[in-house]
Design an enzyme around this catalytic site. Structure first.
Site, PDB file in Angstrom:
ATOM      1  CG  ASP A   9      -0.208  -0.069   2.568  1.00 37.66           C
ATOM      2  OD1 ASP A   9       0.968  -0.487   2.594  1.00 37.66           O
ATOM      3  OD2 ASP A   9      -0.806   0.328   3.587  1.00 37.66           O
ATOM      4  CG  HIS A 239       6.951  -0.241  10.407  1.00 34.65           C
ATOM      5  ND1 HIS A 239       6.923  -0.742  11.684  1.00 34.65           N
ATOM      6  CD2 HIS A 239       6.642   1.076  10.519  1.00 34.65           C
ATOM      7  CE1 HIS A 239       6.604   0.225  12.533  1.00 34.65           C
ATOM      8  NE2 HIS A 239       6.438   1.340  11.842  1.00 34.65           N
TER       9      HIS A 239
HETATM   10  C1  BDR Z   1       2.673  -0.579   8.693  1.00 31.24           C
HETATM   11  O1  BDR Z   1       1.590   0.345   8.519  1.00 31.24           O
HETATM   12  C2  BDR Z   1       1.834   1.198   7.427  1.00 31.24           C
HETATM   13  O2  BDR Z   1       1.632   2.535   7.796  1.00 31.24           O
HETATM   14  C3  BDR Z   1       3.267   0.990   7.026  1.00 31.24           C
HETATM   15  O3  BDR Z   1       3.448   1.133   5.627  1.00 31.24           O
HETATM   16  C4  BDR Z   1       3.591  -0.403   7.494  1.00 31.24           C
HETATM   17  O4  BDR Z   1       3.272  -1.358   6.509  1.00 31.24           O
HETATM   18  C5  BDR Z   1       3.343  -0.304  10.025  1.00 31.24           C
HETATM   19  O5  BDR Z   1       2.459  -0.492  11.075  1.00 31.24           O
HETATM   20 CA    CA Z   2       2.869  -0.696   4.168  1.00 30.44          CA
END
Ligand code: BDR
Ligand code: CA
Length: 306
Positions: A9, A239
């Protein structure tokens, strides 16, 4: 060489993960599938195509689900990733188009065609992965593994006190994926909160990789500001790159075998919970990480890009 599809995303840390995959000599990127979360699915598809074009990668993009399995759609996380997904960078139309085939069908087909070899790395809400599992009962058998960025066992949440954002945005889908057994790996906040990248790190990437690293640095201003203002941290968590790195370097992560359930309602919605009495097969949850080695892999490989 890991044959990889990233379900994404994009999203600022998604862009970092995708550029990392483009640079990694041990990753054969076979495609991207898109999902809502940080942005809408339409914007995610546009952004995925744009990132691939910027990186000079000619691989397919399949557009995914536009809403969670059960819950009504959520608003995109513009306060974290900006209105268009890349911080203050304005929207731009890519030249390419997504496949006619949707994300879940594409995932099922690719898993069949690369039986036993395909690693799927979802770095957004898990709707497409749950749909692939539901459409093709052999999907799990066909993949090599599913390495999810999501969840939190002991760290608490980031979107609510209980839930990590990707799981929160489709808890029912995440609960389906939790039933995938030993091939499913969760790279969640227990480890990603240990891997921080600072403004100086992005500056050093941009100095060596002015084009793509420069684009990441430009996006990072917005993301770093959010981390500073909301989490009080001088640096952002890697992340999504951490999940991609776990696909090729699992030895950098300490994993626990845990039967897992997802809370699908109420105050704890989106929490990933150990469920020893559920009768479910355990999945793998990353609980420790060699954070310095993950980060240095990320920094070193991104500088290979133009
Ligand atoms: C996840 O949430 C999204 O905002 C980031 O892209 C990542 O995949 C982290 O909690
Ligand atoms: Ca993400």
């Amino acid at each position: 060489m890991v044959k990889l599809i990233i379900d994404t995303d994009p999203g600022i840390d998604d862009a970092m993960a995708i550029f990392y995959a483009a640079a990694a000599p041990d990753i054969d990127l076979l495609g991207l599938t898109t999902i809502f979360g940080n942005v809408t699915t339409a914007t995610a598809t546009r952004n995925a195509l744009r990132l691939l074009e910027a990186a000079g990668l000619d691989v397919p993009v399949a557009s995914g689900a536009t809403a969670p399995l059960v819950l009504p759609p959520f608003k995109p996380s513009s306060h974290v990733h900006g209105d268009e997904g890349f911080g203050d960078i304005p929207a731009a139309e890519p030249k390419g188009k997504p496949l006619e085939e949707d994300a879940a069908d594409f995932l099922c087909r690719m898993a069949r065609e690369h039986k036993g070899e395909l690693v799927v790395c979802p770095i957004g809400p898990l709707t497409n992965i749950a749909l692939a599992m539901q459409r093709d009962p052999e999907f799990i058998e066909n993949v090599k593994s599913i390495v999810v960025m999501g969840g939190s066992l002991e760290e608490g949440g980031n979107i609510t006190p209980h839930a990590e954002a990707n799981i929160y945005h489709d808890p029912h889908a995440a609960d389906v994926v939790c039933q995938g057994g030993e091939k499913v790996v969760f790279v969640g906040l227990d480890v990603t909160h240990r891997i921080l990248c600072t403004a100086e790190d992005f500056e050093s990437i941009a100095a060596k990789s002015p084009e793509l690293g420069g684009m990441l640095q430009e996006m990072s201003y917005f993301y770093l500001k959010f981390y500073l203002e909301v989490a009080g941290k001088n640096g952002c968590s890697l992340h999504d790159p951490a999940a991609v790195i776990a696909c090729t370097h699992p030895e950098l992560f300490g994993m626990r075998d845990v039967p897992l359930e997802v809370s699908c309602g109420g105050e704890t919605s989106g929490a990933t919970l150990a469920a020893p009495d559920s009768g479910r097969d355990p999945v793998k949850v990353c609980m420790t990480v060699e954070a310095d080695r993950v980060k240095s892999l990320f920094l070193k490989r991104l500088t290979l890009l133009p």
